[in-house]
Design a protein around this motif. Structure first.
Motif, short mmCIF file in Angstrom:
data_model
loop_
_atom_site.label_atom_id
_atom_site.label_comp_id
_atom_site.label_asym_id
_atom_site.label_seq_id
_atom_site.Cartn_x
_atom_site.Cartn_y
_atom_site.Cartn_z
N LEU A 98 0.83 -1.21 0.00
CA LEU A 98 0.00 0.00 0.00
C LEU A 98 0.86 1.26 0.00
N THR A 99 2.00 1.22 0.70
CA THR A 99 2.90 2.38 0.69
C THR A 99 3.47 2.60 -0.71
N GLY A 100 3.82 1.51 -1.40
CA GLY A 100 4.31 1.64 -2.77
C GLY A 100 3.28 2.28 -3.68
N ILE A 101 2.01 1.89 -3.52
CA ILE A 101 0.94 2.49 -4.32
C ILE A 101 0.79 3.97 -3.96
N ALA A 102 0.85 4.28 -2.65
CA ALA A 102 0.68 5.67 -2.21
C ALA A 102 1.79 6.58 -2.72
N LEU A 103 3.01 6.02 -2.89
CA LEU A 103 4.13 6.82 -3.37
C LEU A 103 4.16 6.96 -4.89
N GLY A 104 3.21 6.33 -5.54
CA GLY A 104 3.16 6.39 -7.00
C GLY A 104 2.65 7.71 -7.53
N PRO A 105 2.59 7.84 -8.85
CA PRO A 105 2.20 9.13 -9.46
C PRO A 105 0.75 9.51 -9.23
N GLY A 106 -0.12 8.51 -8.98
CA GLY A 106 -1.53 8.82 -8.82
C GLY A 106 -1.88 9.44 -7.49
N LEU A 107 -1.05 9.25 -6.45
CA LEU A 107 -1.37 9.79 -5.12
C LEU A 107 -0.31 10.80 -4.70
N PHE A 108 0.87 10.32 -4.26
CA PHE A 108 1.93 11.25 -3.85
C PHE A 108 2.35 12.14 -5.02
N LEU A 134 5.03 2.87 -8.69
CA LEU A 134 5.30 3.92 -9.67
C LEU A 134 4.60 3.67 -11.00
N ARG A 135 4.05 2.48 -11.17
CA ARG A 135 3.40 2.13 -12.44
C ARG A 135 1.88 2.24 -12.35
N THR A 136 1.35 2.63 -11.20
CA THR A 136 -0.10 2.72 -11.04
C THR A 136 -0.65 3.96 -11.73
N GLU A 137 -1.88 3.84 -12.21
CA GLU A 137 -2.55 4.95 -12.88
C GLU A 137 -4.01 4.98 -12.44
N TRP A 138 -4.62 6.18 -12.49
CA TRP A 138 -6.01 6.37 -12.09
C TRP A 138 -6.78 7.14 -13.17
N GLN A 139 -6.36 7.07 -14.42
CA GLN A 139 -6.93 7.93 -15.45
C GLN A 139 -8.39 7.63 -15.74
#
Length: 406
Positions: free
Chosen positions: A39-49, A291-296
């Motif tokens: 979850l921390t990895g997702i939070a540090l990705g481009p979509g959140l942090f 870092l590869r997550t997206e929310w477009q």
């Protein structure tokens, strides 16, 4: 600031932040450290942090730093998948083949079918869920496969914590998970089959078979230290050959481990290596994955997709195990307990999602939904399994010694 210093800042953050959240928040009862790291990895990705602090994100996690993180993450996950391959125990599954095939088959078939239904629903909802290189059947099969995965290495850690790993029930659950792992990796290879590279893939499998025969004859004759070095060279070559053939290097890493006997490398040393990888390397993999997550497609759509995937994965597994329990005449409550134990997805599902994203079978939004589903499913495992254990206790005699967990 030099990229080397930025890399170390990113490394310190991804090692310290999840541990602090886990330790200070005392989340272990509902979110084990591995889940907090995901979850921390997702939070540090481009979509959140990255969306909240775009300048800091672009500065610290620039292209050079991401490339450095990617190299560390790739080698760590190659080793982890290789160890997962060595943990397969097909000989025990053959000895108990009726119980194994019925249970493992239904445990995989239930979430595979329901996950496929969700996959078809995503295609109907919007074309953006499917990757540009996939056909519809590949996408639907990939979603079903993702819902069926059980992370064998994390399952071992969880059953150790629940103190059932060395009991007969724990050994049975490992056997079911091992068979499902083998079937799921086979399905993944089928999904990744590329007609344009079919000749390369056939050549890879043929050479792999011949090399395996030679390796299995030669490796036991070497001293233990030489076995390790040769096994690591074998791992790197298998990963390279599989990637060259278009099957992805992680498929090669799994096959490289699956044909080895864990006793040749000392099961205790393999266990220690797995623990060290979880401590040292996998947090970097989680950051790189985040870092590869997206929310477009929209945050609400991604969360809705994750919820549907979670329902398909959990419900399908529990329904499959309930049917297996009736066929095999299990005691009341046992199917429910096994069904919850097999919900651990965590690392292996995330590894599969990375492969599917690399091969453009799924989109970045589907990738994000799969990560959220994997984290939620793994978070449910311990508390729900503990609740199920209150209604059922394994009465079988404990084995005098833990069997090999290959």
């Amino acid at each position: 600031m030099p990229s080397s210093e930025l890399f170390l800042i990113a490394l310190a953050t991804v090692l310290a932040l999840p541990w602090l959240i886990w330790r200070l928040g005392r989340t272990d009862a509902w979110a084990p450290l591995v889940v907090v790291q995901i979850l921390t990895g997702i939070a540090l990705g481009p979509g959140l942090f990255g969306a909240a602090f775009p300048e800091i994100h672009r500065t610290v996690l620039n292209e050079e730093v991401i490339a450095m993180l990617g190299g560390v993450a790739s080698w760590g996950v190659i080793l982890f998948v290789w160890i997962a391959g060595t943990e397969l125990d097909l000989s025990q599954a053959w000895r108990e083949r009726r119980d194994s095939t019925v249970t493992a088959g239904l445990a995989m078939l239930g979430p595979l079918v329901l996950g496929g239904v969700v996959g078809m629903g995503l295609l109907w909802h919007a074309p953006g869920w499917m990757g540009p290189s996939a056909s519809s059947w590949q996408f639907v099969a990939a979603i079903g496969m993702a819902c069926s995965v059980t992370a064998l290495p994390i399952l071992i850690l969880f059953m150790e914590r629940l103190e059932i790993l060395r009991k007969s029930l724990g050994q049975r659950v490992l056997r079911y998970a091992s068979l499902d792992d083998l079937a799921i990796w086979g399905l993944l290879a089928l999904i990744l089959v590329d007609l344009e590279r079919l000749g390369k893939q056939a050549a890879f499998l043929g050479l792999f078979f011949l090399a395996t025969v030679i390796l299995r004859r030669a490796l036991p004759r070497l001293n233990p230290q030489d076995r390790w070095f040769l096994s690591l060279v074998w791992l790197a070559l298998c990963a390279l050959a599989a990637d060259w053939a278009g099957l992805h290097y992680m498929v090669g890493a799994f096959l490289a481990g699956a044909v080895l006997e864990a006793d040749w490398l000392d099961q205790q040393r393999l266990d220690r290596l797995r623990e060290m990888l979880l401590l040292v390397m996998m947090p970097v993999f989680f950051l790189y994955t985040g870092l590869r997550t997206e929310w477009q497609l929209g945050g609400a759509s991604v969360f809705a997709a994750a919820a549907a995937l979670l329902l398909a994965g959990v419900g399908g597994k529990l329904l499959g195990l309930r049917l297996a329990g009736r066929i095999l005449d299990w005691p009341p409550g046992q199917a429910r307990l096994i069904g919850w134990l097999l919900q651990t997805k965590a690392l292996i599902m995330i590894i599969f999602a990375n492969i599917l994203l690399d091969r453009a079978v799924i989109s970045a939004e589907t990738f994000t939904a799969l990560l959220l589903m994997a984290a939620a499913s793994t978070m449910l495992t311990i508390p729900m399994a503990q609740r199920a254990m209150k209604h059922f206790q394994d009465q079988s005699p404990e084995p005098s010694k833990l069997q090999s967990q290959r």
